[in-house]
Design a protein around this motif. Structure first.
Motif, PDB file in Angstrom:
ATOM      1  N   ARG A  68       0.820  -1.205   0.000  1.00  0.00           N
ATOM      2  CA  ARG A  68       0.000   0.000   0.000  1.00  0.00           C
ATOM      3  C   ARG A  68       0.859   1.263   0.000  1.00  0.00           C
ATOM      4  O   ARG A  68       0.555   2.235  -0.699  1.00  0.00           O
ATOM      5  CB  ARG A  68      -0.938   0.028   1.216  1.00  0.00           C
ATOM      6  N   TYR A  69       1.950   1.195   0.759  1.00  0.00           N
ATOM      7  CA  TYR A  69       2.694   2.433   0.966  1.00  0.00           C
ATOM      8  C   TYR A  69       3.966   2.521   0.115  1.00  0.00           C
ATOM      9  O   TYR A  69       4.602   3.577   0.074  1.00  0.00           O
ATOM     10  CB  TYR A  69       3.023   2.584   2.455  1.00  0.00           C
ATOM     11  N   GLY A  70       4.324   1.442  -0.520  1.00  0.00           N
ATOM     12  CA  GLY A  70       5.540   1.487  -1.336  1.00  0.00           C
ATOM     13  C   GLY A  70       5.244   1.401  -2.821  1.00  0.00           C
ATOM     14  O   GLY A  70       5.804   2.119  -3.634  1.00  0.00           O
ATOM     15  N   ILE A  71       4.329   0.552  -3.160  1.00  0.00           N
ATOM     16  CA  ILE A  71       4.059   0.319  -4.582  1.00  0.00           C
ATOM     17  C   ILE A  71       2.998   1.305  -5.072  1.00  0.00           C
ATOM     18  O   ILE A  71       1.917   1.391  -4.487  1.00  0.00           O
ATOM     19  CB  ILE A  71       3.595  -1.136  -4.805  1.00  0.00           C
ATOM     20  N   PRO A  72       3.316   2.073  -6.084  1.00  0.00           N
ATOM     21  CA  PRO A  72       2.374   3.092  -6.552  1.00  0.00           C
ATOM     22  C   PRO A  72       1.075   2.477  -7.056  1.00  0.00           C
ATOM     23  O   PRO A  72       1.040   1.341  -7.523  1.00  0.00           O
ATOM     24  CB  PRO A  72       3.125   3.775  -7.701  1.00  0.00           C
ATOM     25  N   ALA A  73       0.050   3.251  -6.975  1.00  0.00           N
ATOM     26  CA  ALA A  73      -1.282   2.766  -7.341  1.00  0.00           C
ATOM     27  C   ALA A  73      -1.403   2.416  -8.824  1.00  0.00           C
ATOM     28  O   ALA A  73      -2.216   1.593  -9.216  1.00  0.00           O
ATOM     29  CB  ALA A  73      -2.332   3.808  -6.960  1.00  0.00           C
ATOM     30  N   TYR A  74      -0.550   3.048  -9.664  1.00  0.00           N
ATOM     31  CA  TYR A  74      -0.644   2.684 -11.087  1.00  0.00           C
ATOM     32  C   TYR A  74      -0.145   1.275 -11.344  1.00  0.00           C
ATOM     33  O   TYR A  74      -0.387   0.693 -12.376  1.00  0.00           O
ATOM     34  CB  TYR A  74       0.109   3.708 -11.970  1.00  0.00           C
ATOM     35  N   THR A  80       2.639   9.817  -0.853  1.00  0.00           N
ATOM     36  CA  THR A  80       1.782   9.811  -2.033  1.00  0.00           C
ATOM     37  C   THR A  80       0.625   8.832  -1.830  1.00  0.00           C
ATOM     38  O   THR A  80      -0.532   9.138  -2.143  1.00  0.00           O
ATOM     39  CB  THR A  80       2.591   9.421  -3.287  1.00  0.00           C
ATOM     40  N   ALA A  81       0.969   7.666  -1.284  1.00  0.00           N
ATOM     41  CA  ALA A  81      -0.062   6.657  -1.057  1.00  0.00           C
ATOM     42  C   ALA A  81      -1.114   7.146  -0.077  1.00  0.00           C
ATOM     43  O   ALA A  81      -2.283   6.801  -0.184  1.00  0.00           O
ATOM     44  CB  ALA A  81       0.590   5.363  -0.548  1.00  0.00           C
ATOM     45  N   ASN A 119      -1.240  10.090 -14.775  1.00  0.00           N
ATOM     46  CA  ASN A 119      -2.148   9.763 -13.677  1.00  0.00           C
ATOM     47  C   ASN A 119      -1.772   8.430 -13.068  1.00  0.00           C
ATOM     48  O   ASN A 119      -0.816   7.785 -13.476  1.00  0.00           O
ATOM     49  CB  ASN A 119      -3.606   9.762 -14.149  1.00  0.00           C
ATOM     50  N   PHE A 120      -2.550   8.032 -12.116  1.00  0.00           N
ATOM     51  CA  PHE A 120      -2.222   6.815 -11.392  1.00  0.00           C
ATOM     52  C   PHE A 120      -3.072   5.617 -11.822  1.00  0.00           C
ATOM     53  O   PHE A 120      -3.172   4.640 -11.114  1.00  0.00           O
ATOM     54  CB  PHE A 120      -2.322   7.056  -9.879  1.00  0.00           C
ATOM     55  N   ALA A 121      -3.690   5.758 -13.010  1.00  0.00           N
ATOM     56  CA  ALA A 121      -4.467   4.621 -13.509  1.00  0.00           C
ATOM     57  C   ALA A 121      -3.524   3.438 -13.747  1.00  0.00           C
ATOM     58  O   ALA A 121      -2.337   3.611 -13.999  1.00  0.00           O
ATOM     59  CB  ALA A 121      -5.170   4.995 -14.804  1.00  0.00           C
ATOM     60  N   GLU A 122      -4.095   2.249 -13.701  1.00  0.00           N
ATOM     61  CA  GLU A 122      -3.265   1.049 -13.814  1.00  0.00           C
ATOM     62  C   GLU A 122      -2.614   0.984 -15.190  1.00  0.00           C
ATOM     63  O   GLU A 122      -3.254   1.170 -16.229  1.00  0.00           O
ATOM     64  CB  GLU A 122      -4.123  -0.191 -13.572  1.00  0.00           C
TER      65      GLU A 122
END
Lengths: 539, 418, 337
Positions: free
Chosen positions: A164-170, A243-244, A461-464
């Motif tokens: 959750r806190y290291g790997i970006p949401a994209y 960021t997360a 953006n943070f889309a996958e």
């Protein structure tokens, strides 16, 4: 009608002639360890679940997969898939896209609402898992299925750890993360967030029969870099964490990331998404020596991240960074060559690795620390009885997949330990090597390439970024599996035997009829997956 | 139904009345008129459910017959001479497999030198092939014997060849009583095979048999021949009941042998085939003159009717076997069989080889043989009407010159220069 | 995408596949297959002919719903399947002679027609000796008459039953016991050869095809197609013989595959005298790869080898590749650079 003597015979009467007596070698079906399974840090039976998937039995494939790894939707996104690196199919055309099929199955499970099934009776034992990252969740999952009462304590506001806190949401959408975590809590696992365990010792005393430390490595390393007062320097772990949490730091338009690991690239790509026009990764060595995975590098470059190889930062000040050029000596070590260059940078992000927060084992009896990590035995137990540790906090490769593997191993060891036993590993079968395959039988079919979001759009953006397979392509990909070293019911042995000495006794199940098998060996040579050996016949 | 008809046509029509299901044909003189007629009959639809197959050799003709017979079809073919030799391998196969094929052999000499005329060298060469061999004296018996042949073949499950003298019979116009279909159907029931290629009852036919059972298989073939010997007289009687005549010759003909004026005979000729007709004329003439002479015709040469021959000839002092073939290096073929029949009986047996390659056996020749037999001047083996001068010249050439040239051409040249 | 759904990891080449529709399964993957040639036969270990015969006859049995009669020429297949007192056949089967299988089959077919049982079909089968040599006359006659017979030649390229002697189908340079590997031109001579499929096509019969035991799907499809056609049909199946070829028993199928992939044995089908389909080479190999595992070609290799003969054999393969268009042009060129 009385048939003429001798010249006219009753059909099929040769069955009386047992030609098996000619044999000097006999065929035997074997199971070899497929290289994907061998390479999987989480110990997945990749070939096994692909076999189910090939038939379109996605739920049974998912259940087969999650025997070893409860987070397929997550791993299908963030695993660096050593299984594919090891895949024998790579020697034929291209490795099977195992990871994408895994993701497909994980996504199916989420959309279909599949849940784990717990069979074991309650053991009456209580286990505390410290940390809700991949190794903690994995251990909790396995322990819960074994019937133990599991509590996870998480220091952060939400569960998931580095996922959750290291790997970006994209790379890992949070709804996917939440879905797979909630499936574990549905097993009765309690997750207590904002609950930092200060001392492992006290946790044991609290009444837990065992404690598993899955605390990860969350402290960004701060190397000494000469810097002016107004230099804007921060570490990647914090930057990604903020960021997360929805509170990204202000980075400016030009960002330099210092480091060569995957985290450096996550940081650079995140910086781009946060508005940086220019994200430059400065790394001391060259691309070959870079620890980050190729796929990350490629995607970063696609998104406009600039790579600056063989460079080290020698001075940082307001808006300016001085880099010194490097070269590699014969042993591959970088050394400065005395040439300098100045780059403009609004901020510098250090991605130089992470340290473990060891405060909770400070002075714990029997717990050894070496090189900043907790020392454990082969069963992931520390020197303290009942205190286990795994994931990034112990020696080993720091990947989520490895952490999941640790979680499983720890759960098995804890389960055995709780019963006063030692866990015994099943013997590892010999490897199913490429040379044992008869590749003729496999259709030519290159890997389905996952559709990628248009890199320009993606960078903002943070889309996958990486899209999943749809059902048809997932099925296609699963069917590219060569099933190395394991029968997959192709009927070749049944068909190619000149003596009809192979008997089919159900799908994927054959027997040799040794009454008639002459031991010619055609079945073994023509077995696509190398699942038949010829063994000398004993007199 | 009485008709003036060529022998071949008569045989063809009789065969047609036997309702064969498969007829295979390959041309060779003098058998061709038979299959030509059968083609016409089949095309006219006069035989129901019959396949006429033009094959590319006699080897295939017999092979097609084998396949057809093994499939439960009544199979027929015809051949002669070289053709018979070309089908020797399947010939043995047919008898070995016990397939009741019927074949007409229009007897003809074997080359070299090539010769299209009549003698018995072809059929005699196949006397040990395991086939039943019936020899027709005239075209009535040629026609009748085919009905008998199908009946016997299917009763004992062995192939039968009906031998009729090439040209002498095949191309001769005679008045023949051709059978009515209804009568034939009464005499010859439909074929019930002992083994059949049938998906509803599959079996493997034609296994390889080793020393452990080969003798037994061969012996059983012999037993079948002996069974045929037992059965033939009865079948001949049935034939007479239906058709009102003996199937193969005189009133006493039993399908095995036929006799003519052998009562009290001092000399009896033994013969096969059409020469018996000429012999009867000579015998009548000589009986008029007071010579006690008769003839024994052998209809069934295989199986060989030892008892019937012994009964007929047991009290005859002098027997002359007149043969249209011989075994080079020893002599008579039929006579050695007759000798077996008459072993331990004090009788003088002579062999007269006559009529080779179509040479006519004239009344004078026959009279000469009989007279010499009476005079005791007939050697044990004689070649009737041999041109001794021609032989001597050729033998002389051989002595003089190693490269004496082709014998047949030499002889012809000599004949022409006379 | 829908075509990709048809993709199976071994879909096109292995015997069976658990993933395809029951109806599309090859006969040889079914437990219910006829096993027309059942266990207990006395063929050598790894016999290609035993395999080819079961493949072909089982397919024909399936195509005819079991209404099939087989006629067999003398040879290995006959001897190893029916030594008294046991037979391995499970369908009506007749052996007559070495050279007359085609004619006997004609007789069977004629009888069935006369009996009004044309639903029962006829297969004749024999080895290369019984087909291209001693049985050639009757075979040609059967073709010419267009009799309703499928003739299958199991070609192992020599008289194996009698102890490996040269036949009209023996390839150049092959060692047999009548073409010893001695002298300046060891093995069988480079003759004009006797290409029976082409000769069969010259008869203009409705269907001619070649196949090998290495491609079951192709073989079965051809047998089944042949059974949909009335008239004379000819199928020529390459069946490696470990004994005669001096190859390892387990390499029977592999060698058949290499024969095709080297271009030495073109796999094609022809209708009414015209080639209508050719099986493309999938992984082109040099003839050496095919020849080397066979002791009958051992004299071509090594210090005292015959590279000239090897080249001549390669030239034959190249001619086949060109003639039958066995490779896509680019691939063929690339491999011969």
């Amino acid at each position: 009608m009385s048939k003429p003597f001798a010249i006219t015979l009753d059909v099929g009467s040769s069955l009386a002639n047992h030609t098996g007596s000619w044999r000097t070698e006999r065929p035997v079906y074997v199971h070899r360890l497929p290289p994907c399974n061998d390479a999987c840090p989480a110990g997945e039976d990749v070939q096994g679940w692909l076999y189910d998937g090939e038939a379109g039995n996605y739920e049974s494939a998912w259940r087969h997969l999650t025997r070893d790894n409860p987070l397929p939707a997550i791993m299908g996104r963030i695993c660096y898939h050593p299984c594919q690196t090891a895949c024998n199919r790579d020697e034929l055309d291209e490795a099977v896209g195992i990871n994408s099929v895994e993701r497909f199955l994980g996504d199916q499970a989420i959309s279909q609402g599949w849940q784990f099934i717990k069979d074991a009776a309650p053991s009456g034992k209580k286990v505390l898992v410290v940390g809700s990252g991949p190794s903690g969740l994995s251990a909790a999952f396995h322990l819960a299925l074994q019937g133990h009462e599991v509590t996870i304590r998480e220091s952060a506001a939400e569960s998931g750890g580095m996922m959750r806190y290291g790997i970006p949401a994209y790379r890992l959408p949070r709804d996917v993360l939440d879905a797979e975590i909630s499936r574990i809590t549905n097993l009765g696992v309690t997750i207590e967030c904002n609950s930092k365990v200060e001392s492992a010792e006290s946790a044991l005393e609290e009444g837990f029969n065992a404690v598993f430390l899955a605390i990860g490595a969350h402290i960004g390393k701060r190397a000494y870099i000469p810097a002016g007062d107004s230099a804007h320097v921060l570490d990647a772990v914090s930057m990604l964490h903020m960021t997360a949490e929805g509170d990204p730091p202000l980075l400016g338009r030009r960002v330099i990331v210092y480091g060569g690991g995957n985290t450096a690239l996550d940081a650079a790509r995140t910086a781009r998404r946060l508005g940086a026009n220019e994200a430059v990764v400065v790394y001391r060595r060259n691309r070959e020596k870079m620890p980050a995975h190729d796929i990350e590098v490629n995607e970063a470059v696609d998104e406009g991240v600039i790579m600056r190889w063989l460079s080290t930062i020698s001075w940082v000040d307001d808006g300016l960074v001085t880099v010194e050029k490097m070269e590699l000596d014969e042993k591959g070590f970088p050394r400065p060559i005395g040439e300098f260059e100045t780059l403009e940078a609004d901020s510098v992000i250090l991605a130089l690795g992470q340290d473990v927060d060891l405060s909770l084992v400070d002075g714990a009896e029997g717990v050894a620390i070496d090189d900043g990590v907790i020392q454990v035995d082969n069963f992931l137990m520390t020197g303290r009885d009942g205190l286990f540790a795994g994931g990034d906090a112990v020696p080993g490769e720091r990947t989520a997949t490895n952490a999941i593997g640790h979680g499983k191993q720890a759960a098995r060891a804890i389960d055995a330990w709780l019963r006063g036993e030692k866990f015994v590993h099943a013997p590892r079968p010999a490897l199913a090597t490429f040379d044992r395959l008869n590749t003729w039988y496999y259709s030519d079919a290159p890997k389905t390439v996952r559709a990628k979001l248009d890199s320009v759009r993606r960078a903002t953006n943070f889309a996958e970024v990486v899209q999943g397979l749809d059902e048809e392509t997932a099925l296609f990909e699963a069917r590219r599996c060569l099933s190395c070293g394991n029968c997959f019911s192709c009927d070749n042995c049944f068909g190619v035997c000149p003596d009809n000495a192979v008997v089919k006794i159900g799908e994927g199940n054959y027997e040799f009829n040794l009454d008639y098998c002459k031991g010619c060996g055609i079945c073994a040579v023509e077995c696509p997956s190398g699942a038949i050996d010829m063994e000398p016949e004993r007199s | 139904m009485l008709r003036q008809i060529e022998g071949s046509r008569a045989v063809a029509e009789t065969v047609a009345a036997c309702r064969p299901a498969v007829i295979c044909a390959y041309p060779i003189s003098p058998q061709t008129h038979i299959v030509e007629a059968l083609d016409e009959i089949v095309r006219l639809g006069e035989i129901k459910n019959c396949e006429f197959v033009n094959v590319e050799s006699e080897f295939s003709a017999m092979s097609v017959a084998i396949g057809a017979s093994a499939t439960g079809a009544r199979a027929y073919t015809a051949t002669a001479s070289q053709g018979l030799l070309f089908m020797v391998e399947p010939l043995y196969n047919a008898s070995g497999l016990g397939l009741p094929i019927v074949m007409t052999v229009a007897n003809r000499a074997i080359g070299a030198p090539i010769n299209i005329w009549n003698d018995h060298s072809d059929a005699m060469s196949q006397r040990d092939s395991g086939w039943i061999q019936l020899y027709a004296q005239d075209n009535q018996s040629a026609s009748d014997l085919h009905m008998l042949a199908f009946r016997i073949a299917e009763e004992v499950s062995l192939p039968v060849m009906v031998c009729m003298d090439g040209f002498v019979l095949t191309h001769a116009m005679e008045r023949i009583d051709l059978p009515e279909q209804e009568a034939v159907d009464k005499f010859l029931p439909s074929y019930v095979p002992r083994q059949i290629l049938d998906p509803n009852d599959p079996m493997s036919i034609g296994a390889m048999v080793g020393p452990e059972a080969f003798t037994e298989v061969r012996y059983l073939g012999h037993v079948k021949q002996l069974q045929a010997l037992e059965l033939i007289p009865g079948i001949a009687n049935e034939f007479e009941e239906i058709f009102g005549r003996r199937a193969a010759g005189e009133h006493d003909a039993d399908g095995l042998v036929t006799t003519y004026r052998i009562e009290g005979a001092q000399v009896v000729l033994v013969a096969l085939g059409s020469v018996i007709g000429t012999m009867k004329v000579v015998i009548d003439e000589m009986r008029e003159m007071g010579s006690k002479v008769g003839v024994l015709g052998i209809t069934s040469f295989r199986p060989f009717p030892l008892d019937a021959v012994r009964n007929a000839l047991g009290k005859v002092p002098k027997v002359v076997v007149v043969e249209r073939a011989f075994a080079p290096g020893i002599g008579g073929i039929v006579s050695s069989n007759v000798r077996t029949a008459l072993s331990n009986i004090p009788v003088s047996i002579a062999t007269a080889v006559a009529g080779l390659g179509g040479r006519p056996i004239t009344r004078d020749s026959i009279r000469g043989i009989i007279e010499r037999a009476f005079d005791d001047t007939l050697p044990e083996l004689t070649f009737v009407d041999l041109d001794v001068e021609l032989i001597n010249r050729e033998l002389e050439r051989h002595r003089e010159q190693r490269r004496s040239g082709p014998m047949a051409e030499n002889l012809l040249r000599d004949l022409g220069s006379r | 995408m829908s075509t990709q759904l048809k993709f199976y990891q071994v879909g096109s080449f292995a015997v069976g596949n658990r993933l395809i529709d029951e109806a599309d399964l090859p006969e040889q993957s079914r437990s219910s297959r006829a096993n027309s040639l059942t266990s207990g036969h006395r063929a050598c270990q790894g016999c290609g002919e035993a395999l080819g015969a079961r493949y072909a006859i089982d397919a024909a049995m399936a195509a005819t719903n079991g209404k099939l009669v087989a006629v067999n020429a003398t040879g290995c297949l006959e001897v190893f399947s029916t030594p008294y007192p046991e037979t391995s056949w499970r369908l009506p089967w007749l052996h007559s002679l070495f050279g007359n299988a085609a004619a006997v089959a004609t007789g069977v077919a004629a009888a069935l027609r006369a009996q009004g049982k044309s639903d029962i079909r006829v297969v004749a089968q024999g080895g290369d000796g019984g087909t291209v040599d001693i049985g050639f006359g009757p075979l040609s006659g059967m073709f010419e008459r267009n009799d309703d017979v499928l003739y299958i030649c199991y070609d192992n390229e020599a008289y194996m039953n009698t102890g490996v002697q040269r036949s009209g189908a023996t390839p150049p340079a092959a060692r047999t016991n009548t073409t010893h590997a001695i002298g300046p031109n060891p093995g069988a001579s480079f003759t004009q050869g006797k290409n029976l499929p082409l000769i069969a096509m010259a008869h203009g019969i409705p269907y001619v095809a070649t196949a090998t035991v290495a491609d079951l799907h192709d073989l079965e499809a051809k047998v089944k197609k042949a059974m949909t056609i009335r008239g004379a049909r000819y199928l020529h199946v390459l069946v490696p013989c470990p004994l005669g070829w001096g190859s390892r028993s387990e390499e029977t199928i592999k060698l058949a595959r290499l024969a095709t992939e080297s271009g030495l044995f073109p796999v094609f089908e022809a209708e009414d005298g015209e080639v209508t389909a050719t099986k493309k080479i999938r992984r082109l190999v040099q003839v050496e790869e095919y020849l080397k595992p066979q002791k009958r070609f051992a004299h071509l290799f090594g210090a005292h080898g015959h590279p000239d003969l090897l080249n001549a054999i390669q030239a034959i393969a190249d001619r086949n590749i060109a003639k039958y268009k066995l490779c896509d042009p680019i691939e063929a060129e690339a491999d011969h650079e």
